[in-house]
Design a protein around this motif. Structure first.
Motif, PDB file in Angstrom:
ATOM      1  N   THR A 100      -0.747   4.113 -14.827  1.00  0.00           N
ATOM      2  CA  THR A 100      -0.992   5.470 -14.377  1.00  0.00           C
ATOM      3  C   THR A 100      -2.477   5.710 -14.304  1.00  0.00           C
ATOM      4  O   THR A 100      -3.261   5.086 -15.015  1.00  0.00           O
ATOM      5  N   GLY A 133       0.821  -1.199   0.000  1.00  0.00           N
ATOM      6  CA  GLY A 133       0.000   0.000   0.000  1.00  0.00           C
ATOM      7  C   GLY A 133       0.856   1.250   0.000  1.00  0.00           C
ATOM      8  O   GLY A 133       2.037   1.225   0.345  1.00  0.00           O
ATOM      9  N   SER A 134       0.242   2.359  -0.399  1.00  0.00           N
ATOM     10  CA  SER A 134       0.971   3.620  -0.488  1.00  0.00           C
ATOM     11  C   SER A 134       1.389   4.102   0.893  1.00  0.00           C
ATOM     12  O   SER A 134       0.628   4.037   1.853  1.00  0.00           O
ATOM     13  N   LEU A 147      -2.469   8.737  -1.064  1.00  0.00           N
ATOM     14  CA  LEU A 147      -3.449   7.894  -1.735  1.00  0.00           C
ATOM     15  C   LEU A 147      -3.926   8.620  -2.979  1.00  0.00           C
ATOM     16  O   LEU A 147      -4.096   9.846  -2.973  1.00  0.00           O
ATOM     17  N   MET A 148      -4.158   7.883  -4.033  1.00  0.00           N
ATOM     18  CA  MET A 148      -4.628   8.470  -5.284  1.00  0.00           C
ATOM     19  C   MET A 148      -6.146   8.421  -5.308  1.00  0.00           C
ATOM     20  O   MET A 148      -6.740   7.351  -5.484  1.00  0.00           O
ATOM     21  N   SER A 175      -4.130   3.248  -5.698  1.00  0.00           N
ATOM     22  CA  SER A 175      -2.693   3.350  -5.464  1.00  0.00           C
ATOM     23  C   SER A 175      -1.997   2.031  -5.761  1.00  0.00           C
ATOM     24  O   SER A 175      -0.913   2.003  -6.351  1.00  0.00           O
ATOM     25  N   TYR A 211      -7.727   4.476 -15.367  1.00  0.00           N
ATOM     26  CA  TYR A 211      -6.554   3.688 -15.024  1.00  0.00           C
ATOM     27  C   TYR A 211      -6.011   3.048 -16.295  1.00  0.00           C
ATOM     28  O   TYR A 211      -6.730   2.350 -17.002  1.00  0.00           O
ATOM     29  N   GLY A 258      -8.988   4.913  -2.629  1.00  0.00           N
ATOM     30  CA  GLY A 258      -7.637   5.452  -2.766  1.00  0.00           C
ATOM     31  C   GLY A 258      -6.585   4.371  -2.616  1.00  0.00           C
ATOM     32  O   GLY A 258      -5.592   4.352  -3.361  1.00  0.00           O
ATOM     33  N   GLU A 259      -6.791   3.458  -1.666  1.00  0.00           N
ATOM     34  CA  GLU A 259      -5.859   2.333  -1.493  1.00  0.00           C
ATOM     35  C   GLU A 259      -5.851   1.455  -2.746  1.00  0.00           C
ATOM     36  O   GLU A 259      -4.797   1.018  -3.208  1.00  0.00           O
ATOM     37  N   ASN A 263      -2.055   1.198  -9.496  1.00  0.00           N
ATOM     38  CA  ASN A 263      -1.079   2.016 -10.213  1.00  0.00           C
ATOM     39  C   ASN A 263       0.311   1.380 -10.211  1.00  0.00           C
ATOM     40  O   ASN A 263       1.100   1.570 -11.136  1.00  0.00           O
TER      41      ASN A 263
END
Length: 240
Positions: A118, A9-10, A14-15, A41, A112, A37-38, A44
């Motif tokens: 990305t 995980g980031s 978080l994205m 991320s 995505y 977001g998790e 990605n």
């Protein structure tokens, strides 16, 4: 070790695309947004999300059952797709796989890209207001008057933005410019063909609706191009 084995995980950010962060339904259960977001991320980095419900529950400080509820919400909104992993030996369910759903990958939303891993943040017409056409409006005024006004001027943008907030359109601005260019051509008022006069709140509507143009009349100078040679006029002499 593979990316899947080491990525948990980031650790920085978080994205979370804006459309997801502002989704009214998801805001009722804000931890669904954190979970999304998790997921994004990890997608990605690895191309798929493999964190267990138990691990997610620890991270979000909720029960595993609640995690499953959150995943169900995200799946119902087509932000994710869940696939059961079946054992080839005995047919038992041994896990699940999460990938980006159709509403996360559609071109007009938050996309995505599995090729370069990305997330491209773009906006659909439902997510954002169209940009205010400052440049087109000022360019149109310059074309009519042979001026060289800069659309980046904050005072001009403020006036234009205020009129747009009141419901004006690009066509309204062009009408106001056309109507007053016709009315003031060859007169002492030509010098007031400027944003501070044309786009002011008290007179803008009247300029837009001054639909008494006589198309047969030929304007001076072959068009609206050029300011007559006039002396300065006190503001008290303005026709408003």
């Amino acid at each position: 070790m593979s990316e899947k084995q080491v990525f948990e995980g980031s650790r920085a950010f978080l994205m979370i695309p804006p459309a997801i962060a502002r989704d009214k339904e998801l805001l009722k259960k804000p931890k669904t947004i954190i979970l999304m977001g998790e997921i994004i991320s990890m997608l990605n980095v690895t191309g798929e999300f493999f964190m267990s419900n138990k691990k997610i529950a620890e991270r979000l400080d909720v029960s595993a059952r609640t995690v499953n509820e959150y995943l169900g919400i995200l799946e119902s909104k087509k932000l994710i797709e869940r696939t059961k992993i079946i054992s080839q030996e005995n047919g038992a369910i041994v896990g699940r796989q999460i990938r980006a759903g159709v509403d996360l990958v559609k071109p007009t939303s938050h996309k995505y890209n599995s090729n370069n891993r990305t997330v491209e943040d773009t906006y659909s017409s439902a997510d954002a207001e169209p940009p205010i056409p400052y440049k087109e409006i000022i360019d149109y005024l310059n074309k009519k008057t042979n001026q060289h006004l800069r659309y980046q001027t904050k005072a001009y943008q403020k006036l234009i933005r205020q009129r747009f907030e009141e419901g004006a359109t690009l066509e309204d601005f062009k009408k106001a410019i056309d109507n007053q260019a016709y009315a003031w051509q060859g007169t002492r008022f030509w010098k007031y063909m400027r944003p501070s006069t044309l786009f002011q709140a008290s007179k803008f509507d009247s300029y837009v609706n001054a639909n008494d143009l006589n198309q047969a009349k030929q304007p001076s100078n072959g068009g609206y191009g050029g300011e007559p040679n006039i002396s300065d006029i006190p503001d008290d002499d303005l026709p408003f």
